[in-house]
Scaffold this motif. Structure first.
Motif, PDB file in Angstrom:
ATOM      1  N   ILE A 183       0.822  -1.203   0.000  1.00  0.00           N
ATOM      2  CA  ILE A 183       0.000   0.000   0.000  1.00  0.00           C
ATOM      3  C   ILE A 183       0.863   1.262   0.000  1.00  0.00           C
ATOM      4  CG2 ILE A 183      -1.833   1.246   1.202  1.00  0.00           C
ATOM      5  CD1 ILE A 183      -2.608  -1.584   0.201  1.00  0.00           C
ATOM      6  N   PRO A 184       0.695   2.153  -0.993  1.00  0.00           N
ATOM      7  CA  PRO A 184       1.405   3.437  -0.928  1.00  0.00           C
ATOM      8  C   PRO A 184       0.821   4.315   0.169  1.00  0.00           C
ATOM      9  CG  PRO A 184      -0.021   3.358  -2.866  1.00  0.00           C
ATOM     10  CD  PRO A 184      -0.072   2.002  -2.245  1.00  0.00           C
ATOM     11  N   LEU A 185       1.679   4.822   1.026  1.00  0.00           N
ATOM     12  CA  LEU A 185       1.298   5.742   2.098  1.00  0.00           C
ATOM     13  C   LEU A 185       1.951   7.085   1.802  1.00  0.00           C
ATOM     14  CD1 LEU A 185       0.149   6.572   4.844  1.00  0.00           C
ATOM     15  CD2 LEU A 185       2.161   5.512   5.913  1.00  0.00           C
ATOM     16  N   LEU A 186       1.137   8.085   1.520  1.00  0.00           N
ATOM     17  CA  LEU A 186       1.628   9.383   1.079  1.00  0.00           C
ATOM     18  C   LEU A 186       1.257  10.444   2.114  1.00  0.00           C
ATOM     19  CD1 LEU A 186       0.482   8.876  -2.608  1.00  0.00           C
ATOM     20  CD2 LEU A 186       2.791   8.559  -1.681  1.00  0.00           C
ATOM     21  N   LYS A 187       2.281  10.987   2.775  1.00  0.00           N
ATOM     22  CA  LYS A 187       2.074  11.903   3.899  1.00  0.00           C
ATOM     23  C   LYS A 187       2.328  13.336   3.431  1.00  0.00           C
ATOM     24  CE  LYS A 187       2.983  10.109   7.950  1.00  0.00           C
ATOM     25  NZ  LYS A 187       3.639   9.535   9.150  1.00  0.00           N
ATOM     26  N   LEU A 188       1.249  14.043   3.157  1.00  0.00           N
ATOM     27  CA  LEU A 188       1.328  15.358   2.525  1.00  0.00           C
ATOM     28  C   LEU A 188       2.063  16.386   3.372  1.00  0.00           C
ATOM     29  CD1 LEU A 188      -2.307  15.645   1.100  1.00  0.00           C
ATOM     30  CD2 LEU A 188      -0.248  14.809  -0.072  1.00  0.00           C
ATOM     31  N   HIS A 189       1.964  16.276   4.663  1.00  0.00           N
ATOM     32  CA  HIS A 189       2.565  17.272   5.553  1.00  0.00           C
ATOM     33  C   HIS A 189       3.794  16.732   6.279  1.00  0.00           C
ATOM     34  CE1 HIS A 189      -1.493  19.633   5.725  1.00  0.00           C
ATOM     35  NE2 HIS A 189      -0.797  19.868   4.637  1.00  0.00           N
ATOM     36  N   GLY A 190       4.401  15.695   5.684  1.00  0.00           N
ATOM     37  CA  GLY A 190       5.610  15.155   6.270  1.00  0.00           C
ATOM     38  C   GLY A 190       5.306  14.209   7.407  1.00  0.00           C
ATOM     39  N   SER A 191       6.322  13.957   8.234  1.00  0.00           N
ATOM     40  CA  SER A 191       6.166  12.959   9.288  1.00  0.00           C
ATOM     41  C   SER A 191       7.137  13.227  10.429  1.00  0.00           C
ATOM     42  CB  SER A 191       6.430  11.556   8.721  1.00  0.00           C
ATOM     43  OG  SER A 191       6.315  10.567   9.735  1.00  0.00           O
ATOM     44  N   VAL A 192       6.726  12.832  11.627  1.00  0.00           N
ATOM     45  CA  VAL A 192       7.624  12.923  12.776  1.00  0.00           C
ATOM     46  C   VAL A 192       8.763  11.927  12.661  1.00  0.00           C
ATOM     47  CG1 VAL A 192       5.939  13.871  14.397  1.00  0.00           C
ATOM     48  CG2 VAL A 192       6.103  11.385  14.085  1.00  0.00           C
ATOM     49  N   SER A 193       8.693  11.018  11.699  1.00  0.00           N
ATOM     50  CA  SER A 193       9.770  10.045  11.487  1.00  0.00           C
ATOM     51  C   SER A 193      10.596  10.358  10.236  1.00  0.00           C
ATOM     52  CB  SER A 193       9.192   8.625  11.375  1.00  0.00           C
ATOM     53  OG  SER A 193       8.325   8.515  10.261  1.00  0.00           O
ATOM     54  N   TRP A 194      10.404  11.546   9.660  1.00  0.00           N
ATOM     55  CA  TRP A 194      11.173  11.962   8.487  1.00  0.00           C
ATOM     56  C   TRP A 194      12.048  13.165   8.835  1.00  0.00           C
ATOM     57  CZ3 TRP A 194       7.097  12.348   3.936  1.00  0.00           C
ATOM     58  CH2 TRP A 194       6.496  11.092   3.754  1.00  0.00           C
ATOM     59  N   SER A 195      13.166  13.253   8.129  1.00  0.00           N
ATOM     60  CA  SER A 195      14.042  14.410   8.286  1.00  0.00           C
ATOM     61  C   SER A 195      14.639  14.768   6.930  1.00  0.00           C
ATOM     62  CB  SER A 195      15.169  14.095   9.284  1.00  0.00           C
ATOM     63  OG  SER A 195      16.016  15.215   9.460  1.00  0.00           O
ATOM     64  N   TYR A 196      14.844  16.057   6.699  1.00  0.00           N
ATOM     65  CA  TYR A 196      15.472  16.508   5.459  1.00  0.00           C
ATOM     66  C   TYR A 196      16.892  16.934   5.792  1.00  0.00           C
ATOM     67  CZ  TYR A 196      16.179  18.903   1.019  1.00  0.00           C
ATOM     68  OH  TYR A 196      16.650  19.289  -0.208  1.00  0.00           O
ATOM     69  N   ARG A 197      17.869  16.128   5.333  1.00  0.00           N
ATOM     70  CA  ARG A 197      19.269  16.380   5.660  1.00  0.00           C
ATOM     71  C   ARG A 197      20.127  16.208   4.413  1.00  0.00           C
ATOM     72  NH1 ARG A 197      21.335  13.805  11.238  1.00  0.00           N
ATOM     73  NH2 ARG A 197      20.386  15.351  12.612  1.00  0.00           N
ATOM     74  N   ARG A 198      21.050  17.105   4.263  1.00  0.00           N
ATOM     75  CA  ARG A 198      21.983  17.051   3.142  1.00  0.00           C
ATOM     76  C   ARG A 198      21.225  16.868   1.818  1.00  0.00           C
ATOM     77  NH1 ARG A 198      24.113  14.251   7.330  1.00  0.00           N
ATOM     78  NH2 ARG A 198      23.325  12.249   6.556  1.00  0.00           N
ATOM     79  N   ILE A 202      14.884  11.807   4.359  1.00  0.00           N
ATOM     80  CA  ILE A 202      15.258  10.533   4.973  1.00  0.00           C
ATOM     81  C   ILE A 202      14.092  10.001   5.790  1.00  0.00           C
ATOM     82  CG2 ILE A 202      16.898   9.380   6.501  1.00  0.00           C
ATOM     83  CD1 ILE A 202      18.855  11.685   5.949  1.00  0.00           C
ATOM     84  N   HIS A 203      13.747   8.748   5.541  1.00  0.00           N
ATOM     85  CA  HIS A 203      12.685   8.070   6.294  1.00  0.00           C
ATOM     86  C   HIS A 203      13.325   7.212   7.382  1.00  0.00           C
ATOM     87  CE1 HIS A 203      10.548   8.165   2.141  1.00  0.00           C
ATOM     88  NE2 HIS A 203      10.304   9.283   2.812  1.00  0.00           N
ATOM     89  N   TYR A 204      12.975   7.467   8.640  1.00  0.00           N
ATOM     90  CA  TYR A 204      13.496   6.685   9.755  1.00  0.00           C
ATOM     91  C   TYR A 204      12.472   5.646  10.206  1.00  0.00           C
ATOM     92  CZ  TYR A 204      17.370   9.972  10.362  1.00  0.00           C
ATOM     93  OH  TYR A 204      18.501  10.726  10.173  1.00  0.00           O
ATOM     94  N   HIS A 205      12.948   4.666  10.969  1.00  0.00           N
ATOM     95  CA  HIS A 205      12.042   3.644  11.478  1.00  0.00           C
ATOM     96  C   HIS A 205      11.411   4.058  12.807  1.00  0.00           C
ATOM     97  CE1 HIS A 205      14.337   1.974  14.874  1.00  0.00           C
ATOM     98  NE2 HIS A 205      15.413   2.103  14.134  1.00  0.00           N
ATOM     99  N   ASP A 206      11.747   5.252  13.301  1.00  0.00           N
ATOM    100  CA  ASP A 206      11.168   5.733  14.546  1.00  0.00           C
ATOM    101  C   ASP A 206      11.044   7.256  14.495  1.00  0.00           C
ATOM    102  OD1 ASP A 206      13.768   6.672  14.922  1.00  0.00           O
ATOM    103  OD2 ASP A 206      14.312   5.100  16.349  1.00  0.00           O
ATOM    104  N   CYS A 207      10.659   7.838  15.623  1.00  0.00           N
ATOM    105  CA  CYS A 207      10.364   9.280  15.660  1.00  0.00           C
ATOM    106  C   CYS A 207      11.547  10.118  16.126  1.00  0.00           C
ATOM    107  CB  CYS A 207       9.163   9.531  16.570  1.00  0.00           C
ATOM    108  SG  CYS A 207       7.648   8.726  16.046  1.00  0.00           S
ATOM    109  N   ARG A 208      12.751   9.626  15.956  1.00  0.00           N
ATOM    110  CA  ARG A 208      13.919  10.370  16.436  1.00  0.00           C
ATOM    111  C   ARG A 208      14.029  11.777  15.844  1.00  0.00           C
ATOM    112  NH1 ARG A 208      18.775   6.615  15.193  1.00  0.00           N
ATOM    113  NH2 ARG A 208      17.162   5.056  15.532  1.00  0.00           N
ATOM    114  N   PRO A 209      13.624  12.025  14.556  1.00  0.00           N
ATOM    115  CA  PRO A 209      13.707  13.409  14.075  1.00  0.00           C
ATOM    116  C   PRO A 209      12.879  14.376  14.924  1.00  0.00           C
ATOM    117  CG  PRO A 209      13.474  11.913  12.226  1.00  0.00           C
ATOM    118  CD  PRO A 209      13.232  11.105  13.467  1.00  0.00           C
ATOM    119  N   ALA A 210      11.666  13.975  15.315  1.00  0.00           N
ATOM    120  CA  ALA A 210      10.822  14.850  16.135  1.00  0.00           C
ATOM    121  C   ALA A 210      11.417  15.046  17.521  1.00  0.00           C
ATOM    122  CB  ALA A 210       9.417  14.259  16.248  1.00  0.00           C
ATOM    123  N   ILE A 211      12.049  14.016  18.048  1.00  0.00           N
ATOM    124  CA  ILE A 211      12.613  14.103  19.392  1.00  0.00           C
ATOM    125  C   ILE A 211      13.849  14.995  19.416  1.00  0.00           C
ATOM    126  CG2 ILE A 211      13.713  12.748  21.229  1.00  0.00           C
ATOM    127  CD1 ILE A 211      11.798  10.446  20.376  1.00  0.00           C
TER     128      ILE A 211
END
Length: 318
Positions: A183-198, A202-211
């Protein structure tokens, strides 16, 4: 194909705050630096509200316009509040730590599990689009197929991928997580588990970007703009919405100020499209009929009352 569109109301029934409640949360964190962050943000909100009497969305829009440290802090705070709802606070050795905020878990939310089970009893030919940046959709769909549940698993629009991040905070022996679902999961407003770096999303397996404070999220301001690194997500969302004969919209109120999402939906309407609204607010269906060039709009009760209707809708559409 069926497109399932999840708004804030979907997460709200799972115990997550609406935008209007973000500054009402009792936030407990693990470190002094994060505690000071929470105190700064809540103090700023209290001072502004005392002078202006506005809403959290208006306050965040004010901070965004003025930029600076207060805006950066507010984004961190918003992501942190959502991540804390996903995880728990416990001791790892002698250190108090935010844990259990990874995606490879079930939601533990009876209403959500019943929602996904009702859908996948009938079909797996769906796509999921959401304005929410929590990880409830990931946990509901599961990161890999689970046929017995049933759950076909998800991916973020480009097929299987290995997610970033080893054990958190110091478990390097933990196996990395991959998303390998259908199933494609498309998150229009980003995610607490995503980060934009370099220059990379980047999609992480946890919420470390938000933390840690660098989550890729579009804050709930009164006038949202889409950052360039989420454009591909929006393009994929338009593709799947346009290919769908049925939209199931859960907990999205179609606010008039959410222009970008409204335009996305309007551009994705196809001939013969049926739109099914699941919301406790019976006026949402009228707003959809007024805002979108579709003739077949049906209003249903929100969750959990709407589960019986959902079964009928899925059966007819699949």
């Amino acid at each position: 194909m069926i497109s399932v569109f999840l708004g804030a109301g979907f997460s709200f029934v799972g115990g997550f705050p609406l935008a209007s409640q973000l500054f009402d949360e009792q936030v407990e964190v693990d470190r002094i630096t994060r505690q000071r962050l929470v105190e700064r943000v809540l103090r700023g909100w209290s001072n502004w509200k005392g002078k202006e009497g506005g809403t959290p969305e208006e306050y965040l829009a004010f901070l965004e316009k003025n930029s600076g440290r207060e805006w950066v802090d507010a984004l961190w705070y918003v992501g942190l509040v959502i991540a804390l709802k996903t995880g728990s606070l416990e001791y790892v050795g002698t250190n108090l730590t935010i844990t259990r905020h990874n995606i490879d878990r079930t939601t533990g939310i009876v209403i959500h599990e019943a929602f996904w089970t009702e859908i996948f009893k009938h079909t797996s030919d769906i796509a999921v689009i959401t304005t929410n940046y929590d990880i409830l959709a990931e946990r509901g769909l599961r990161h890999e197929p689970r046929p017995r549940v049933p759950r076909p698993g998800f991916h973020y629009g480009d097929g299987p991928e290995n997610l970033a991040g080893g054990g958190y905070p110091s478990y390097s022996h933990i196996q990395k997580i991959a998303v390998t679902g259908k199933i494609p999961l498309l998150k229009l407003h980003g995610s607490v588990s995503w980060s934009y770096r370099r220059d990379q999303l980047i999609h992480y397996h946890d919420c470390r970007p938000a933390i840690r404070g660098d989550a890729t999220i579009v804050a709930p301001v009164t006038r949202k703009t889409v950052p360039h690194y989420l454009h591909s997500v929006w393009e994929k969302a338009e593709t799947v919405l346009s290919a769908s004969t049925t939209w199931i919209v859960v907990g999205y109120s179609f606010p008039p100020y959410d222009i970008a999402v409204r335009n996305l939906l309007a551009c994705s309407v196809r001939h013969g499209l049926e739109v099914h609204i699941f919301d406790q607010d019976e006026s949402v269906g009228d707003r959809v009929a007024a805002q979108l060039p579709v003739t077949a709009v049906s209003q249903h009760p929100g969750l959990p009352q709407g589960l019986e209707d959902l079964s009928d809708v899925i059966t007819k559409a699949s």
